[in-house]
Design a protein around this motif. Structure first.
Motif, PDB file in Angstrom:
ATOM      1  N   SER A 122      54.427  66.664  26.704  1.00  0.00           N
ATOM      2  CA  SER A 122      54.004  65.233  26.625  1.00  0.00           C
ATOM      3  C   SER A 122      52.340  65.057  26.853  1.00  0.00           C
ATOM      4  N   PRO A 123      51.971  64.065  26.482  1.00  0.00           N
ATOM      5  CA  PRO A 123      50.653  63.443  26.756  1.00  0.00           C
ATOM      6  C   PRO A 123      50.189  63.832  27.970  1.00  0.00           C
ATOM      7  N   CYS A 124      48.720  64.029  28.205  1.00  0.00           N
ATOM      8  CA  CYS A 124      48.172  64.264  29.276  1.00  0.00           C
ATOM      9  C   CYS A 124      48.118  62.817  29.974  1.00  0.00           C
ATOM     10  N   ALA A 125      47.882  62.768  31.373  1.00  0.00           N
ATOM     11  CA  ALA A 125      48.089  61.465  32.186  1.00  0.00           C
ATOM     12  C   ALA A 125      47.135  60.400  31.558  1.00  0.00           C
ATOM     13  N   ALA A 126      46.017  60.801  31.133  1.00  0.00           N
ATOM     14  CA  ALA A 126      45.079  59.880  30.347  1.00  0.00           C
ATOM     15  C   ALA A 126      45.517  59.153  29.423  1.00  0.00           C
ATOM     16  N   CYS A 127      45.929  60.064  28.473  1.00  0.00           N
ATOM     17  CA  CYS A 127      46.348  59.412  27.061  1.00  0.00           C
ATOM     18  C   CYS A 127      47.950  58.704  27.311  1.00  0.00           C
ATOM     19  N   LYS A 128      48.686  59.051  28.162  1.00  0.00           N
ATOM     20  CA  LYS A 128      49.977  58.355  28.683  1.00  0.00           C
ATOM     21  C   LYS A 128      49.383  57.042  29.210  1.00  0.00           C
ATOM     22  N   VAL A 149      39.833  65.697  25.635  1.00  0.00           N
ATOM     23  CA  VAL A 149      38.825  66.154  26.754  1.00  0.00           C
ATOM     24  C   VAL A 149      39.522  65.868  28.106  1.00  0.00           C
ATOM     25  N   PHE A 150      40.608  65.046  28.145  1.00  0.00           N
ATOM     26  CA  PHE A 150      41.200  64.804  29.371  1.00  0.00           C
ATOM     27  C   PHE A 150      42.308  65.654  29.651  1.00  0.00           C
ATOM     28  N   ALA A 151      42.856  66.262  28.858  1.00  0.00           N
ATOM     29  CA  ALA A 151      44.004  67.129  29.190  1.00  0.00           C
ATOM     30  C   ALA A 151      43.858  68.453  29.912  1.00  0.00           C
ATOM     31  N   PRO A 152      42.814  68.843  29.937  1.00  0.00           N
ATOM     32  CA  PRO A 152      42.804  69.919  31.082  1.00  0.00           C
ATOM     33  C   PRO A 152      42.473  69.524  32.679  1.00  0.00           C
ATOM     34  N   TYR A 153      42.203  68.324  32.636  1.00  0.00           N
ATOM     35  CA  TYR A 153      42.021  67.766  34.005  1.00  0.00           C
ATOM     36  C   TYR A 153      42.776  66.789  34.664  1.00  0.00           C
ATOM     37  N   PHE A 154      43.497  66.076  33.684  1.00  0.00           N
ATOM     38  CA  PHE A 154      44.712  65.143  33.938  1.00  0.00           C
ATOM     39  C   PHE A 154      46.089  65.346  33.572  1.00  0.00           C
ATOM     40  N   PRO A 155      46.633  66.387  34.207  1.00  0.00           N
ATOM     41  CA  PRO A 155      47.868  66.696  33.657  1.00  0.00           C
ATOM     42  C   PRO A 155      48.911  65.587  33.620  1.00  0.00           C
ATOM     43  N   ALA A 156      49.907  65.863  33.084  1.00  0.00           N
ATOM     44  CA  ALA A 156      50.895  64.847  32.797  1.00  0.00           C
ATOM     45  C   ALA A 156      51.714  64.491  34.256  1.00  0.00           C
ATOM     46  N   GLU A 157      51.834  65.772  35.045  1.00  0.00           N
ATOM     47  CA  GLU A 157      52.556  65.693  36.307  1.00  0.00           C
ATOM     48  C   GLU A 157      51.663  64.870  37.369  1.00  0.00           C
ATOM     49  N   HIS A 188      48.749  59.594  38.812  1.00  0.00           N
ATOM     50  CA  HIS A 188      47.830  58.754  39.721  1.00  0.00           C
ATOM     51  C   HIS A 188      46.226  59.424  39.917  1.00  0.00           C
ATOM     52  N   LYS A 189      46.154  60.525  39.473  1.00  0.00           N
ATOM     53  CA  LYS A 189      44.678  61.123  39.233  1.00  0.00           C
ATOM     54  C   LYS A 189      43.808  60.562  38.369  1.00  0.00           C
ATOM     55  N   PHE A 190      44.368  59.795  37.292  1.00  0.00           N
ATOM     56  CA  PHE A 190      43.515  59.255  36.373  1.00  0.00           C
ATOM     57  C   PHE A 190      43.641  57.701  36.636  1.00  0.00           C
ATOM     58  N   ALA A 191      44.593  57.242  37.039  1.00  0.00           N
ATOM     59  CA  ALA A 191      44.808  55.732  37.246  1.00  0.00           C
ATOM     60  C   ALA A 191      43.628  55.171  37.917  1.00  0.00           C
ATOM     61  N   ASN A 192      43.250  55.718  39.022  1.00  0.00           N
ATOM     62  CA  ASN A 192      41.913  55.073  39.841  1.00  0.00           C
ATOM     63  C   ASN A 192      40.612  55.532  38.932  1.00  0.00           C
ATOM     64  N   ILE A 193      40.443  56.422  38.476  1.00  0.00           N
ATOM     65  CA  ILE A 193      39.521  56.600  37.847  1.00  0.00           C
ATOM     66  C   ILE A 193      39.246  55.909  36.403  1.00  0.00           C
ATOM     67  N   HIS A 194      40.262  55.542  35.846  1.00  0.00           N
ATOM     68  CA  HIS A 194      40.141  54.708  34.977  1.00  0.00           C
ATOM     69  C   HIS A 194      39.803  53.208  35.085  1.00  0.00           C
ATOM     70  N   ARG A 195      40.537  52.675  36.338  1.00  0.00           N
ATOM     71  CA  ARG A 195      40.174  51.221  37.105  1.00  0.00           C
ATOM     72  C   ARG A 195      38.748  51.604  37.472  1.00  0.00           C
ATOM     73  N   VAL A 196      38.159  52.395  38.050  1.00  0.00           N
ATOM     74  CA  VAL A 196      36.788  52.180  38.484  1.00  0.00           C
ATOM     75  C   VAL A 196      35.712  52.318  37.500  1.00  0.00           C
ATOM     76  N   PHE A 197      35.982  53.713  36.653  1.00  0.00           N
ATOM     77  CA  PHE A 197      34.941  53.852  35.668  1.00  0.00           C
ATOM     78  C   PHE A 197      35.097  53.696  34.435  1.00  0.00           C
ATOM     79  N   GLY A 198      36.476  53.348  33.868  1.00  0.00           N
ATOM     80  CA  GLY A 198      36.686  53.072  32.444  1.00  0.00           C
ATOM     81  C   GLY A 198      37.062  54.583  31.639  1.00  0.00           C
ATOM     82  N   ALA A 199      38.116  54.484  31.045  1.00  0.00           N
ATOM     83  CA  ALA A 199      38.274  55.730  30.191  1.00  0.00           C
ATOM     84  C   ALA A 199      37.244  55.982  29.316  1.00  0.00           C
TER      85      ALA A 199
END
Length: 174
Positions: free
Chosen positions: A12-18, A29-37, A40-51
């Motif tokens: 499945s897509p990484c957490a960021a792409c999902k 570029v996100f896949a190695p650092y934001f696994p689909a499992e 929550h790890k990417f959600a706050n980063i996206h909210r604060v910094f933007g994808a």
């Protein structure tokens, strides 16, 4: 195993792409650092910094530094969600205040130990100067003297190089 399946397009897509609802490319570029499992790890980063900004930051860094950068961004984003104004600086400031308070308490306790040892030594020396009998005086407050071991007599009890302003703490200066 994750990486080999990713190359075949099975996972499945990484957490960021999902979260961004896009197709996760093989060289994402996100896949190695934001696994689909861990969505929550990417959600706050996206909210604060933007994808887009996170993507740019990761692409500008050498690969060996990216994991540390992601963990720093996750920490900062989580701190910003908890405290939107101060973020990590607020947490650091709070911890510094706790350290200052504990150092003050430690200095007060050390000063009290010195004071008690000085009183104990004065009491010991006054009992020896009166032929071994205990004489009550204001300096020993009616406490019986305690005998110090021979090994501690004449030794420095405490390093008095530490400067401590007791006037502001409400303690008398002795």
């Amino acid at each position: 195993m994750n990486e080999s399946n990713r190359k075949r397009g099975v996972l499945s897509p990484c957490a960021a792409c999902k979260l961004l609802r896009r197709r996760c490319a093989q060289d994402c570029v996100f896949a190695p650092y934001f696994p689909a499992e861990e969505p929550h790890k990417f959600a706050n980063i996206h909210r604060v910094f933007g994808a887009s900004n996170v993507s740019k930051m990761l692409q500008e860094l050498p690969e060996h530094q990216r994991e540390d950068a992601v963990s720093s961004m996750v920490y900062e984003a989580n701190a910003r969600v908890r405290d939107p104004v101060y973020g990590c600086v607020g947490a650091i400031s709070s911890l510094q205040q706790q350290i200052d308070l504990l150092q003050t308490q430690l200095a007060l306790a050390q000063a009290e130990v010195v004071h008690l040892r000085v009183r104990q030594n004065a009491s010991y020396s006054s009992s020896n100067s009166h032929g071994g009998f205990y004489a009550a005086s204001p300096s020993n407050s009616g406490s019986p003297p305690t005998t110090l071991p021979a090994s501690s007599r004449g030794k420095a009890i405490y390093n008095m190089d530490m400067v401590f302003d007791q006037a502001n703490m409400g303690y008398p200066i002795w």
